[in-house]
Design an enzyme around this catalytic site. Structure first.
Site, mmCIF file in Angstrom:
data_model
loop_
_atom_site.group_PDB
_atom_site.id
_atom_site.type_symbol
_atom_site.label_atom_id
_atom_site.label_comp_id
_atom_site.label_asym_id
_atom_site.label_seq_id
_atom_site.Cartn_x
_atom_site.Cartn_y
_atom_site.Cartn_z
ATOM 1 C CG ASP A 1 -0.434 0.081 2.507
ATOM 2 O OD1 ASP A 1 0.309 1.045 2.744
ATOM 3 O OD2 ASP A 1 -0.722 -0.784 3.359
HETATM 4 N N1 URA Z 1 -0.185 -5.477 4.688
HETATM 5 C C1 URA Z 1 -0.488 -4.155 4.692
HETATM 6 O O1 URA Z 1 -1.173 -3.678 5.580
HETATM 7 N N2 URA Z 1 -0.028 -3.393 3.710
HETATM 8 C C2 URA Z 1 0.747 -3.879 2.700
HETATM 9 O O2 URA Z 1 1.149 -3.118 1.822
HETATM 10 C C3 URA Z 1 1.050 -5.242 2.714
HETATM 11 C C4 URA Z 1 0.569 -6.031 3.708
#
Ligand code: URA
Length: 234
Positions: A102
């Site tokens: 993310d």
């Molecule tokens: N878990 C998350 O919260 N974000 C990511 O980007 C990957 C795994």
């Protein structure tokens, strides 16, 4: 062959992303806008954004990046935000990210034009372990962590059992290494949020045997032959 597999084989996108491109009307087969699940043969003329998809075999490319936070994990962002593509060398060609990190999360990201490999690595049945370093606000106990380990309900479905251990804890924060074998949307953040904890910082430090070590934020390197063989064997 299905249009999503065809585009993945040609190194245009992962199968899932190819489906999105088809749904968005960006793909044409012999002049007609393709529909999801359409079949295509080698003799067909396939265009993506009105650019012909080459019929020649592609050279497969594999990169490992230390994605910085504040960067979109996508090939193009409709809001003009920085994307991971801007960190690649100019000759990287049409590679795409394998799975997602993310916007706020940093760390190990694979990019490739090998659609089959990307499909297998991100498929729910592949269960490739991915380890994250999460810094959680405040003190955490083993009891708190047991709730994470045993499964958290997200969108009505329990997360699979996972490994987690405390690396450091004090009044201000707790550093946890957590290894999950799924790749649900913002999974790690949502698991901690579900037990009332805030993730202040999140970094992916490994995917299977591949480690992030040696790369500064924003740096990219090619995978070695051994690493590629390892991923293909997963
Ligand atoms: N878990 C998350 O919260 N974000 C990511 O980007 C990957 C795994």
């Amino acid at each position: 062959m299905r249009i999503n597999k065809y585009l993945a084989d040609k190194g245009i996108a992962s199968r899932r992303h190819a489906d999105e491109m088809v749904e968005a009307g960006r793909v044409k087969i012999n002049g007609c806008i393709a529909t999801l699940g359409a079949n295509v043969e080698e003799k067909d003329v396939v265009l993506v954004d009105d650019v012909p998809v080459s019929r020649e075999e592609k050279t497969e490319k594999y990169y490992l990046m230390n994605k910085p936070k504040g960067v979109m994990c996508t090939v193009a962002d409709d809001r003009g935000r920085k994307t991971v593509m801007q960190f690649l060398p100019p000759d990287a060609g049409r590679v795409f990210p394998v799975g997602r990190l993310d916007y706020e999360t940093e760390g190990l990201l694979l990019l490739t034009n090998d659609g089959d490999l990307a499909f297998r690595l991100t498929h729910p049945t592949s269960e490739v372990p991915k380890t994250y370093m999460a810094r959680i606000e405040g003190t955490m106990t083993e009891k708190d962590l047991n709730r994470i380990r045993s499964g958290i309900e997200l969108d009505g479905v329990l997360t699979k059992k996972c490994k987690a251990h405390i690396v450091e804890t004090n009044k201000a924060y707790t550093k946890v290494h957590i290894t999950i074998t799924e790749g649900r949307n913002r999974q790690v953040r949502r698991m901690f949020e579900a037990i009332g904890r805030n993730v202040e910082f999140l970094k992916r430090i490994s995917i299977g045997n591949l480690k992030l070590t040696g790369l500064d934020r924003g740096e990219v390197r090619k995978l070695t032959e051994n690493e590629i063989a390892y991923l293909k064997g997963i």
